[in-house]
Design an enzyme around this catalytic site. Structure first.
Site, PDB file in Angstrom:
ATOM      1  N   CYS A  56      10.182   1.280  -2.507  1.00 16.81           N
ATOM      2  CA  CYS A  56      10.599   1.307  -1.097  1.00 16.81           C
ATOM      3  C   CYS A  56       9.443   0.837  -0.210  1.00 16.81           C
ATOM      4  CB  CYS A  56      11.005   2.713  -0.686  1.00 16.81           C
ATOM      5  SG  CYS A  56      12.370   3.367  -1.672  1.00 16.81           S
TER       6      CYS A  56
ATOM      7  N   CYS B  18       9.051   6.026  -2.104  1.00 16.73           N
ATOM      8  CA  CYS B  18       8.665   5.540  -3.434  1.00 16.73           C
ATOM      9  C   CYS B  18       7.935   4.212  -3.314  1.00 16.73           C
ATOM     10  CB  CYS B  18       9.886   5.390  -4.332  1.00 16.73           C
ATOM     11  SG  CYS B  18      11.020   4.067  -3.810  1.00 16.73           S
TER      12      CYS B  18
ATOM     13  N   ASP C 185     -32.266  12.445  -8.144  1.00 16.90           N
ATOM     14  CA  ASP C 185     -33.472  12.334  -7.336  1.00 16.90           C
ATOM     15  C   ASP C 185     -33.936  13.774  -7.092  1.00 16.90           C
ATOM     16  OD1 ASP C 185     -35.463  11.338  -5.631  1.00 16.90           O
ATOM     17  OD2 ASP C 185     -34.183  11.651  -3.884  1.00 16.90           O
TER      18      ASP C 185
END
Length: 703
Positions: free
Chosen positions: A17, A14, A395
């Site tokens: 953590c 997490c 382009d």
């Protein structure tokens, strides 16, 4: 200069953590700097640190550390079989036992309480260790909040609810870990695409050696059905190669002598000998992996906002919980047990887990999905910017068109034949390097057999060329070269203008007395161009713009046939830059797509620069914000659509995370909020956010 090392991590569960681990590594005395990439599970350390020291810093979360060159074990253990998840199920078992005993002996009986205590200890040992340590250091994250809530529940005799909170929080953490691993799988799968060994020629024999020991210039043998281990050029053999791992396209390409092949692609049928052109760390697939991992580390604007908000959110929740617990008893004489309980419930429901995870899991999933489909997005900021695009500038050459002009019309005049016209034209143009010259010589090889020799070739800059054939001087070039020619009639001029209006560049061939004929040449429009432009307009891109150096008639003919809304012709590279600047002033968010090499100033100036055909093109990989790895314009609407879905999901996640918590917090007013409701609201918000984000894994091409 300080040593810098990069490691791969397993078990990074997490964001909190990750922050804790990063801080622990920073505290190692020999470490000077730390950069943790949570999305890609990578750690960059400046200074000295052993793998053992790093794993000790991450021991609280069971983090495993590997050298960057190592391939961490690719485990596919089912959720319920993971060893670290066993305490969760044991905790659930004792909760069930405790609930059964509750009905038989009552909630205050020692066997009932003992069952719930065992459930709390078994399921919450890791949580308590970290939570208590955080409390002692006055560090407040979600584990700290949960530890306070559970201790409080125990102190006021809410054993059952304390046990349920432990179980549900542990389950929520495990599911979050599982979901992040799922989101990261697209990158871990890329890492295993290229083989770790290859057959290399040594002393006239092919032996298998690790890719780290292969050097540029080595000869590599690729057998049928094998994956190619290194980038290189074919020097012998021919085969069909499936390049879907690089370009996202599953249709195999035929490769023969002189063709480029990429590491991680699949040799379908023939045996190939390939000369290695890049080291293992420089191959296209290696660059893609590094760039995608770096992209997942770059925080999107919405994630930066959430991180800033969460910094103040947690202390605010603790203050609110304290006020809920003490204000009613002190000022209104309410029962302490009731409102302390409510305060504990506020702590639980206020846990910022869902809010913190709301953005990174969506960004990681989307960038991984794009990489798997042959689109390299260089960061969350570009992913979000693409969602706001109002204008798409193209382009023309090589993007909307194939970039290879072809002869479409051969019109002989003055009694001459098609063969004479194309043969004479090709005899002169064989000395020129111009793309139009190449188109004429290709047409000659297909249609004529008579060999004509031209002499005294001279180029006329910007207009054409002259040469002598059989003692007669011929000129070949644009109509402007023949404005004073006596054979250029009004009727012929009208024919030329019509051909130009239809999108052709016209080349005339003449001597001093007659015009032998004219040739129409056009850059062929990609089959998918019109559909792509229609899809972009359908998903909300307001303006499509074409930028080209072609004359007005040719440019407008091509633009109209594709459905472009704004056509700009006769542009030099600096003019394209000016157009992009003007568009940004009017529409704010503008993307330009090109080949990543030409028109670099315009691509850089646009809000997002998108490169076509990034596979094997270092310039495109390094300079573009987004690179379409295959020469495939179809990926453009998919990319814009993916970015809009991602931004929509991020907004939904933030709204859901706030909404569910707000509803739960409002229940404290009548005193209805319980620890059960609080943890279900927190866990529910986290799961909804994760599952909502993982929907991006299924995002596919638009039809």
């Amino acid at each position: 200069m300080s040593e810098e090392s990069t490691y791969r991590l397993q078990g990074l569960s997490c964001t909190n953590c990750a922050a804790k681990f990063e801080k622990n590594v920073q505290q190692i005395s020999t470490v000077e700097g730390v950069d943790l990439n949570f999305g890609a599970s990578k750690l960059k350390v400046t200074g000295q640190a052993t793998v053992e020291q790093l794993e000790e810093a991450g021991a609280f979360d069971g983090i495993k550390v590997y050298q960057e060159s190592e391939r961490p074990p690719n485990e596919h253990t089912p959720f319920w079989k993971k060893r670290e998840n066993i305490p969760i199920f044991l905790s659930l078992l004792f909760i069930i036992i405790g609930s059964t005993l509750h009905f038989q002996f009552g909630e205050t009986h020692y066997v009932t309480i003992a069952s719930f205590v065992i459930a709390i200890i078994v399921g919450g040992t890791v949580l308590f260790k970290e939570g208590v340590r955080n409390l002692l250091h006055l560090e407040f994250d979600m584990k700290t909040l949960m530890t306070i809530a559970i201790i409080g529940a125990v102190l006021i005799g809410e054993w059952a609810e304390g046990a349920v909170v432990v179980f549900l929080f542990a389950l929520s953490e495990a599911l979050e870990d599982y979901s992040m691993d799922k989101a990261r799988q697209s990158i871990s799968s890329l890492m295993t695409l290229a083989p770790s060994e290859a057959f290399i020629k040594r002393d006239n024999a092919f032996i298998s050696i690790p890719i780290e020991d292969i050097v540029i210039g080595d000869i590599m043998l690729v057998k049928p059905g094998n994956k190619i281990a290194m980038d290189g050029k074919v020097i012998s053999g021919a085969s069909s190669i499936n390049q879907s791992s690089i370009t996202g396209e599953s249709i195999p390409l035929y490769k023969t002598r002189g063709d480029e092949v990429f590491a991680g692609t699949l040799n379908m049928e023939g045996s190939l000998e390939v000369r290695v052109t890049k080291r293992a760390e420089d191959t296209t697939i290696a660059k893609i992996i590094h760039l995608v991992e770096d992209a997942q580390a770059e925080k999107a604007p919405s994630q930066k906002f959430v991180d800033r908000f969460a910094k103040y959110y947690t202390p605010a929740i603790m203050l609110i919980a304290l006020l809920v617990a003490v204000a009613p008893p002190i000022f209104f004489g309410a029962a302490w047990s009731t409102w302390v309980y409510q305060g504990l419930a506020v702590l639980v429901v206020g846990c910022p887990c869902a809010l913190v995870i709301s953005t990174p899991v969506a960004i990681v999933t989307a960038i991984g999905n794009a990489a798997r489909n042959g689109v390299l997005i260089k960061g969350g900021v570009h992913l979000e910017e693409a969602a706001h695009l109002q204008v798409m500038a193209f382009d023309k050459t090589g993007t909307l068109t194939k970039g290879t002009p072809e002869v479409t019309t051969i019109m002989p005049l003055a009694g001459n034949t098609e063969e004479k016209l194309i043969s004479y034209a090709a005899a002169i143009e064989q000395f020129s390097q111009h793309p139009l010259a190449s188109a004429i010589t290709k047409a000659y090889k297909k249609r004529a057999s008579k060999k004509i020799t031209a002499e005294n070739f001279k180029s006329i800059t910007g207009k054409g060329a002259t040469a002598t054939i059989d003692g007669i001087e011929f000129k070949i070039g644009s109509p402007s070269l023949f404005e004073d020619h006596p054979a250029l009639t009004v009727d012929l001029s009208e024919q030329i203008k019509q051909l130009q209006t239809d999108g052709n560049t016209v080349v005339l061939l003449a001597n001093n007395e007659e015009i032998v004929g004219y040739i129409g040449i056009a850059d062929q429009i990609r089959v998918e161009s019109q559909q792509v432009v229609e899809q972009l307009h359908r998903i909300g891109v307001k303006q499509s713009v074409m930028l080209t150096g072609d004359n007005q008639a040719t440019g407008e003919a091509i633009g109209r046939s594709i459905g472009i809304t704004d056509i700009n012709t006769n542009l030099m590279p600096e003019d394209k830059l000016t157009v992009i600047r003007d568009l940004k002033q009017r529409y704010k968010s503008v993307a330009m797509i090109g080949d990543g090499v030409n028109d670099a100033p315009a691509l850089t100036t646009a809000s997002i620069g998108i490169a076509m055909g990034g596979a094997g093109t270092d310039t495109a990989l390094e300079t573009a914000d987004i690179a379409l790895m295959g020469d495939d314009l179809d990926k453009l609407p998919y990319t814009i659509d993916l970015s809009r879905k991602t931004l929509r999901i991020i907004k939904q996640n933030i709204g859901l995370a706030f909404g569910l918590k707000l509803v739960a917090l409002l229940l404290t007013i009548p005193g209805w909020l319980t620890l059960w409701i609080a943890i279900v609201a927190d866990m529910g918000a986290t799961l909804i956010v994760i599952l909502n984000s993982l929907r991006l894994i299924q995002s596919r091409y638009l039809k």
